[in-house]
Design a protein around this motif. Structure first.
Motif, mmCIF file in Angstrom:
data_model
loop_
_atom_site.group_PDB
_atom_site.id
_atom_site.type_symbol
_atom_site.label_atom_id
_atom_site.label_comp_id
_atom_site.label_asym_id
_atom_site.label_seq_id
_atom_site.Cartn_x
_atom_site.Cartn_y
_atom_site.Cartn_z
ATOM 1 N N UNK A 299 0.836 -1.206 0.000
ATOM 2 C CA UNK A 299 0.000 0.000 0.000
ATOM 3 C C UNK A 299 0.867 1.250 0.000
ATOM 4 N N UNK A 300 1.997 1.185 0.671
ATOM 5 C CA UNK A 300 2.881 2.339 0.769
ATOM 6 C C UNK A 300 3.399 2.801 -0.589
ATOM 7 N N UNK A 301 3.615 1.867 -1.521
ATOM 8 C CA UNK A 301 4.173 2.256 -2.827
ATOM 9 C C UNK A 301 3.225 3.140 -3.623
ATOM 10 N N UNK A 302 1.972 3.233 -3.205
ATOM 11 C CA UNK A 302 1.010 4.108 -3.870
ATOM 12 C C UNK A 302 0.980 5.510 -3.247
ATOM 13 N N UNK A 303 1.749 5.727 -2.191
ATOM 14 C CA UNK A 303 1.843 7.044 -1.579
ATOM 15 C C UNK A 303 2.846 7.889 -2.370
ATOM 16 N N UNK A 304 2.505 9.143 -2.675
ATOM 17 C CA UNK A 304 3.444 9.992 -3.418
ATOM 18 C C UNK A 304 4.792 10.102 -2.709
ATOM 19 N N UNK A 305 5.848 9.957 -3.475
ATOM 20 C CA UNK A 305 7.242 10.092 -3.042
ATOM 21 C C UNK A 305 7.753 8.934 -2.182
ATOM 22 N N UNK A 306 6.943 7.897 -1.969
ATOM 23 C CA UNK A 306 7.429 6.753 -1.195
ATOM 24 C C UNK A 306 8.319 5.885 -2.082
ATOM 25 N N UNK B 207 -1.230 -3.944 -5.871
ATOM 26 C CA UNK B 207 -0.053 -4.784 -6.070
ATOM 27 C C UNK B 207 -0.442 -6.218 -5.751
ATOM 28 N N UNK B 208 -0.033 -7.130 -6.614
ATOM 29 C CA UNK B 208 -0.274 -8.548 -6.389
ATOM 30 C C UNK B 208 1.073 -9.266 -6.341
ATOM 31 N N UNK B 209 1.193 -10.212 -5.435
ATOM 32 C CA UNK B 209 2.387 -11.046 -5.398
ATOM 33 C C UNK B 209 2.265 -12.082 -6.515
ATOM 34 N N UNK B 210 3.392 -12.426 -7.099
ATOM 35 C CA UNK B 210 3.397 -13.467 -8.123
ATOM 36 C C UNK B 210 3.910 -14.760 -7.521
ATOM 37 N N UNK B 211 3.477 -15.874 -8.093
ATOM 38 C CA UNK B 211 3.883 -17.179 -7.578
ATOM 39 C C UNK B 211 5.374 -17.414 -7.772
ATOM 40 N N UNK B 212 5.926 -16.920 -8.864
ATOM 41 C CA UNK B 212 7.350 -17.130 -9.117
ATOM 42 C C UNK B 212 8.164 -16.031 -8.440
ATOM 43 N N UNK B 213 8.536 -15.027 -9.172
ATOM 44 C CA UNK B 213 9.317 -13.936 -8.610
ATOM 45 C C UNK B 213 8.741 -12.628 -9.102
ATOM 46 N N UNK B 214 8.946 -11.587 -8.351
ATOM 47 C CA UNK B 214 8.485 -10.285 -8.785
ATOM 48 C C UNK B 214 7.118 -9.940 -8.251
ATOM 49 N N UNK B 215 6.604 -8.855 -8.780
ATOM 50 C CA UNK B 215 5.284 -8.367 -8.394
ATOM 51 C C UNK B 215 4.525 -7.984 -9.647
#
Length: 86
Positions: free
Chosen positions: A22-29, A60-68
């Protein structure tokens, strides 16, 4: 008929920890572990604001392999043909 359109953008990086999703959607975070100086932390904040301005969402969704993955959902709006007529 579909009620919404879904757009997913994903990467193969380290992923985004649940406590930062959720934080990554805050401006400048910016996630503290990122060591480069690129970016200002505005991209995902703008994505969410634009999606919400159009009646949609961004998450944001977690992926089963790697990444987001970022999932943007926007409502389908039926347009009347005369709406844009001159």
């Amino acid at each position: 008929l579909a009620r919404d359109v879904r757009l997913t953008v994903s990467d193969g990086g380290e992923g985004i920890a649940e406590e930062n999703r959720e934080k990554v959607f805050e401006p400048f975070y910016r996630i503290p572990r990122i060591s480069n100086d690129e970016g200002y932390g505005l991209g995902l904040a703008l994505v969410r604001q634009i999606a919400e301005a159009h009646g949609g969402t961004a998450a944001i969704m977690a992926r089963a392999d790697m990444g987001s993955a970022v999932l943007v959902t926007l409502p389908v709006i039926a347009r009347r043909p005369d709406r844009f007529a001159k």
